[in-house]
Scaffold this active site. Structure first.
Site, PDB file in Angstrom:
ATOM      1  N   GLU A 198       0.856  -1.318   0.198  1.00  0.00           N
ATOM      2  CA  GLU A 198       0.027  -0.185  -0.058  1.00  0.00           C
ATOM      3  C   GLU A 198       0.892   1.407  -0.195  1.00  0.00           C
ATOM      4  O   GLU A 198       1.029   2.089   0.965  1.00  0.00           O
ATOM      5  CB  GLU A 198      -0.986   0.144   1.219  1.00  0.00           C
ATOM      6  CG  GLU A 198      -1.968  -1.123   1.087  1.00  0.00           C
ATOM      7  CD  GLU A 198      -2.993  -1.149   2.284  1.00  0.00           C
ATOM      8  OE1 GLU A 198      -3.005  -0.244   3.187  1.00  0.00           O
ATOM      9  OE2 GLU A 198      -3.974  -1.937   1.982  1.00  0.00           O
ATOM     10  N   GLU A 200      -5.001  -7.998  -1.376  1.00  0.00           N
ATOM     11  CA  GLU A 200      -5.945  -7.985  -0.354  1.00  0.00           C
ATOM     12  C   GLU A 200      -7.200  -7.776  -0.683  1.00  0.00           C
ATOM     13  O   GLU A 200      -7.643  -6.727  -1.453  1.00  0.00           O
ATOM     14  CB  GLU A 200      -5.306  -6.923   0.732  1.00  0.00           C
ATOM     15  CG  GLU A 200      -4.243  -7.082   1.570  1.00  0.00           C
ATOM     16  CD  GLU A 200      -3.766  -6.131   2.628  1.00  0.00           C
ATOM     17  OE1 GLU A 200      -4.827  -5.524   2.744  1.00  0.00           O
ATOM     18  OE2 GLU A 200      -2.601  -5.936   2.624  1.00  0.00           O
TER      19      GLU A 200
END
Length: 797
Positions: A507, A620
């Site tokens: 991220e 994810e």
């Protein structure tokens, strides 16, 4: 005379209505009339009688049965009348009482008190049954009992007057505090001559507890119940110091959770300490039985001390149950051995267009689970405080997943850290290991049971979530150290096909796409120089050209500025995608939700796979699946990952589909929960059912020997027992050796242990190994061995 009147209409049909009247009065009534102005005519009434209805004035009187009303009483009546509709409610209410009942004089009462002698005063509370409208006076005087005036208290004589409306007064009698150990004494205060009221309870006792003499204490006790006969539960009562005179104290048993006559024999009496004695025992007989039950309690109370002071007058006796269930181990069903292979990920993985392909060139879908914890200050995957690590990995494989995305921190790799949050009784082989050595163990066992590992640089320093700055470097963990870390890991696992790739950074939401793409190429090419077998996973950013998406999920910039590696067949894009419950993005509330979602997936990351630029592995995605919007998202994203890009039920893109890593295995993810429930054992099969369309074919998955361990009766407290595999004619080349602990919650009677077999193509005949139980707590072992027989399916030609 105060009166409150409430009027209401329970129904109104235009040309008539039903009226309800409620009157509250503070005086007792003996007959009454009620008058009011009304623009209607009553045609039926209950709770009263109509006296007259003329010129808009209605007069009612009591019915025979409600003429007498006590003070504070209520009158209710109702009627039907016409017309209804807009006719005003009654007004100008007037209650007339032909005969008022005089107010009842209040009753005067006095309450007893108990106090320590050292408190110096006995406070008697005198009260009126209700407030009077005029003063009330009453006289009082002390009377000796076992306590004597002048010696134990000061005689008192006088009177108290209650003003109108007052209902409580206190009379104080002075006590004489001395140093004489004399036991509990008492005296009375008597009321006489009430004026304006009547006497009720006119005499009250003051109980004076002596606090002179040695302190008396009693200790808790316990005893094993036994299967029959009687056991002795012995309570020890002590004096803080010896006395020159005998000290007496009463005792009596009382039920706790144990019941007199069933679990113990009730007992009461007086305990005597002779001069000089400081310790005595009180013995309560406990009745033995063979009932499997929880520990029970009986209470022992002390009272009425003579020449001593009760400092601790209550104790709990515990009846410890010694009746335990027995553990039995059933043989596993006979299993056919099987042959190696079968999870769809053969050898080294590469890419071809939109597909990830195995060493045979066959398209393969990676269906992984995120097992987090290594990136936190635990420096180890979570759940090891309750489960054996191998057991959890084998459960992942049983459910059909073929890989684990393993988050870690740079700190764990480059500095080490001390793994914690681990029950080393359940995981003895992890004791003393560094974080990297724990990864080694996970990689080794994954290879044994057919799982693959994706290494995920989740953050720089140990902690939760991504780096706070949203970049791949932070603080002392520079870009150079990040690249060096990946080079070391690539070298460490070179030649090991179990580790399939590097998710370069989690991220990077604080970066713009161009700067992140450049950094990813530097790190990715450095990795491939050390280990050309790995896949390189590159996540998205948080926003591109002003359009925000999930952290790590925005790959829109890759259309104009794609990732270029020295080995193009090793690139996989790895976005993240989540539902409404994680964050309520505006598109979850658009008018065309959820039909708008496939186009958003496609624009943010799916186009790379759909157009054949490179494979996509959604690193994810996850949800608790309790929010209806989450459930709609789940249906759309699983359809997209399966190749149905507009979610119309028709597969638009052929092939293995988009790979993914579900977040998470762990139940302790606050946003999404886990595949496991909070007990770290039970599986959330609603999630498995939702993922079923995109789980790989596991028809040829590793076979398992399943042992059932049972209790002959449910325990009333948790039962634990260790287990371990033991070789017979089969050894660790035939099955995956394992050990762990079973925990039976109260009421549970059955657990299973699944041992994974190692398939081969060797002709070796039927073999066996066993599961052995050890170290039970809360139960005894009746049959501690279960046998698993493996039927060979290989023949000599």
């Amino acid at each position: 005379m105060p009166v409150e009147v409430a009027f209401s209409r329970s129904s109104d049909w235009g040309h008539g209505f039903v009226g309800q009247v409620v009157l509250d009065t503070d005086r007792a009534l003996a007959g009454w009339t009620l008058a009011f102005d009304a623009g209607f005519i009553i045609d039926n009434i209950w709770g009263a009688e109509v006296v007259s209805q003329a010129d808009g004035r209605v007069v009612l009187r009591n019915a025979p049965w409600n003429a007498d009303v006590p003070a504070g009483g209520r009158i209710t009546l109702g009627f039907t009348a016409g017309p209804g509709g807009s006719v005003p409610d009654p007004s100008d209410w007037q209650l007339d009482v032909p005969g008022l009942v005089p107010p009842t004089p209040p009753e005067v009462d006095i309450a007893g008190v108990t106090m320590l002698e050292s408190e110096g005063v006995a406070l008697f509370r005198i009260g009126l049954s209700h407030a009077a409208t005029a003063p009330v006076t009453v006289s009082y005087a002390t009377e000796a009992g076992t306590a004597r005036a002048g010696t134990d208290f000061r005689a008192a004589l006088g009177s108290v007057t209650f003003a109108a409306g007052e209902t409580s007064r206190v009379v104080a009698v002075t006590l004489v505090d001395d140093a004489v150990a004399e036991g509990t004494e008492s005296f009375n205060l008597r009321l006489t001559g009430a004026s304006g009221g009547t006497l009720g309870a006119a005499v009250a006792e003051a109980v004076v507890l002596n606090d002179d003499g040695p302190r008396i204490e009693i200790a808790d006790a316990s005893v094993v119940e036994r299967n029959s006969g009687q056991a002795s539960l012995s309570f020890t009562v002590t004096l803080a110091e010896a006395s020159t005179k005998a000290v007496l104290v009463r005792f009596a048993t009382a039920d706790g959770t144990a019941v007199a006559g069933e679990d113990y024999l009730a007992s009461s009496g007086t305990l005597r300490f002779d001069p000089g004695e400081t310790s005595r025992n009180i013995v309560v007989k406990v009745l033995g039985d063979r009932v499997i039950e929880a520990d029970e309690t009986v209470l022992l109370h002390l009272s009425h001390a003579v020449r001593g002071v009760l400092a601790d007058g209550a104790a709990t006796g515990t009846l410890r149950n010694d009746d335990l269930p027995r553990l039995m181990t059933a043989d596993a069903a006979t299993i056919t051995e099987g042959d190696p292979g079968g999870r769809g990920l053969q050898g080294v993985l590469s890419t071809a267009g939109r597909e990830i392909v195995d060493a045979t060139g066959a398209p393969a879908r990676i269906a992984a689970l995120n097992w987090f914890g290594m990136e936190t200050t635990a420096f180890a995957p979570h759940g090891l405080h309750l489960r054996n690590w191998r057991e959890m990995m084998e459960q992942m494989a049983e459910l059909g997943f073929n890989a684990i995305r393993l988050p870690f921190s740079a700190e764990a790799i480059q500095k080490g850290g001390t793994p914690n949050g681990i029950d080393f009784r359940l995981n003895p082989d992890l004791a003393g290991l560094t974080p990297v050595q724990i990864i080694d163990r996970i990689v080794e066992h994954a290879g044994e049971i057919g799982l693959r590992i994706i290494l995920d640089h989740h953050r720089s320093s140990a902690g939760n979530g991504p780096n706070g700055n949203g970049l791949w470097y932070e603080g002392e963990y520079t870009t150079a150290r990040w690249v060096k870390m990946w080079e070391e890991l690539a070298t460490r696992y070179a030649g090991n096909p179990t580790v399939i790739g590097a998710d370069l950074h989690n991220e990077p939401h604080g970066a713009n796409w161009k700067s992140w793409a450049t950094a990813a190429e530097i790190a990715g090419n450095a990795v491939l120089a050390k280990n050309p077998d790995w896949l390189i996973l590159v996540e998205g950013v948080g926003q591109h050209d002003g359009e925000h998406y999930w952290w790590g999920g925005n790959l829109a910039g890759a259309r104009d500025r794609p990732i270029l590696l020295n080995q193009p067949d090793k690139l996989v894009y790895a976005p993240h995608d989540y539902p409404n419950s994680v964050f309520p993005q505006p598109f979850f509330y658009a008018a065309d939700f959820p039909d708008n979602l496939p186009a958003i997936f496609d624009r943010m990351w799916g186009y790379l796979w759909r157009e054949g630029t490179a494979p996509v592995l959604v690193g994810e995605l996850g949800s608790r699946l309790t929010d209806p919007r989450d459930q709609a998202w789940m249906e759309k994203i699983t359809a997209y990952l399966g190749g149905d890009t507009n979610a119309d039920g028709v597969q638009d893109v052929a092939g293995a589909g988009v790979s993914y890593a579900w977040w998470s295995w762990n139940p302790n993810s606050g946003d999404t929960g886990g595949i496991l429930a909070d007990d770290w054992h039970s599986v959330n099969f609603d999630k498995i059912a939702a993922l079923q369309p995109i789980l790989p074919d596991v028809a040829q998955a590793s076979r398992q020997a399943v042992f059932t361990v049972s209790l002959t009766a449910p325990g009333v407290a948790p039962v634990t027992v260790g287990w371990q595999t033991m070789p017979g004619t089969a050894d660790e080349t035939d099955y995956v050796a394992a050990a762990g602990t079973l925990v039976f919650a109260p009421g549970e009677t059955s657990k299973t242990v699944a041992i994974t077999l190692r398939p081969d193509e060797v002709a070796e005949g039927t073999e066996w190994f066993r599961l052995a139980l050890t170290s039970p707590d809360g139960a005894t072992i009746a049959d501690g061995n279960g046998i698993a027989r493996i039927t060979d399916d290989d023949w000599v030609v």
